[in-house]
Design an enzyme around this catalytic site. Structure first.
Site, mmCIF file in Angstrom:
data_model
loop_
_atom_site.group_PDB
_atom_site.id
_atom_site.type_symbol
_atom_site.label_atom_id
_atom_site.label_comp_id
_atom_site.label_asym_id
_atom_site.label_seq_id
_atom_site.Cartn_x
_atom_site.Cartn_y
_atom_site.Cartn_z
ATOM 1 N N VAL A 148 0.841 -1.199 0.000
ATOM 2 C CA VAL A 148 0.000 0.000 0.000
ATOM 3 C C VAL A 148 0.874 1.246 0.000
ATOM 4 C CG1 VAL A 148 -1.856 1.217 1.183
ATOM 5 C CG2 VAL A 148 -1.733 -1.281 1.293
ATOM 6 N N CYS A 149 0.611 2.170 -0.916
ATOM 7 C CA CYS A 149 1.437 3.362 -1.069
ATOM 8 C C CYS A 149 1.521 4.192 0.212
ATOM 9 C CB CYS A 149 0.887 4.228 -2.209
ATOM 10 S SG CYS A 149 1.641 5.862 -2.332
#
Length: 276
Positions: A148-149
């Site tokens: 997840v960024c």
């Protein structure tokens, strides 16, 4: 530096078309058809973008996102996955050799992100640059614990305290700089973490809890619901202040739209999105 740029707003477009426009703008700017451009856009339907080098088959739960009706699209830029739902996305496209553009990615990233930082300040939100200081933070960037960024802030990303408020990435291609980024207005953490593969539900819940301390959406910071248009206007002002710019509107001609539609076919393809 060129002081008159163009500004483009394209709301509620499908993921493939959004990425096609960003790529097409690299060509348009590189050929001198349009001036350096600041773009704002939103997504309909919501979409999951993955980094250029990310292994989607390893990280993404394909069955789940298809059941949720969330299309996937692979970006030109690196980094990790972003669920684009209730947000404003921005992109900046300018010639790499333009006067005033730093030669290094990190310094040009800082220069362009300053426009976003000042935009947040116009909204009354005191975000600042994040610089990983500890060895643990630096190691986390080298070896991410999550797909997840927003799980960790990189150099010169924007944060309030230790919580990341925007996720951005940059690429240089054909002599042109493209930087784009996600500014979430709100986040559905349940749906976000449903998009990813985990070894078990315990790990999913652990990563979800970790995320809550690592990221924060704009509405939560503002203590109210902020509209796309309010954020857009604040960010235009932020770039005007940060880089001493003026803007004029950009509209594509029919030939440019044909190029965009051709590129969109790539971004809709199985080959591009999954088999890399």
């Amino acid at each position: 530096m060129i002081r008159e740029w163009q500004v483009l707003t394209t709301e509620r477009m499908e993921p493939a078309l959004n990425m096609a426009i960003d790529e097409a703008l690299i060509g348009f700017v590189g050929r001198g058809e349009v001036a350096p451009t600041l773009r704002f856009y939103s997504w309909e339907p919501r979409g999951l973008s993955v980094g250029h080098f990310q292994r989607a088959t390893k990280d993404i739960d394909r069955n789940r996102i298809e059941a949720l009706g969330i299309p996937i699209v692979r970006r030109m830029t690196g980094g990790r996955a972003v669920l684009h739902a209730d947000e404003l996305t921005y992109s900046v496209i300018l010639p790499e050799q333009m006067e005033g553009v730093p030669k290094t990615v990190i310094e040009s990233y800082r220069m362009l992100t300053e426009g976003i930082r000042k935009g947040y300040h116009h909204l009354g939100i005191p975000v600042e640059f994040s610089v990983p200081m500890t060895e643990e933070e630096k190691e986390e960037l080298r070896k991410p614990k999550s797909a997840v960024c927003f799980d960790a802030a990189s150099y010169y990303e924007l944060a309030v305290g230790k919580r990341k408020v925007a996720g951005s990435a940059q690429v240089r291609h054909q002599g042109v700089v493209l930087q784009h980024g996600s500014v979430p207005l709100s986040v559905d953490e349940g749906e976000l973490f449903d998009c990813f593969l985990y070894e078990d539900e315990t790990m999913r819940e652990r990563m979800k809890a970790r995320f809550a301390g690592k990221a924060v959406a704009l509405n939560e910071l503002a203590g109210r619901s902020v509209s796309f248009e309010e954020v857009r206007l604040a960010f235009v002002k932020g770039f005007e202040d940060a880089l001493q710019l003026t803007f004029r509107p950009l509209e594509f001609n029919s030939t440019q739209w044909q190029e965009i539609e051709r590129l969109a076919e790539k971004y809709r393809s199985e080959e591009w999105n999954w088999k890399r």
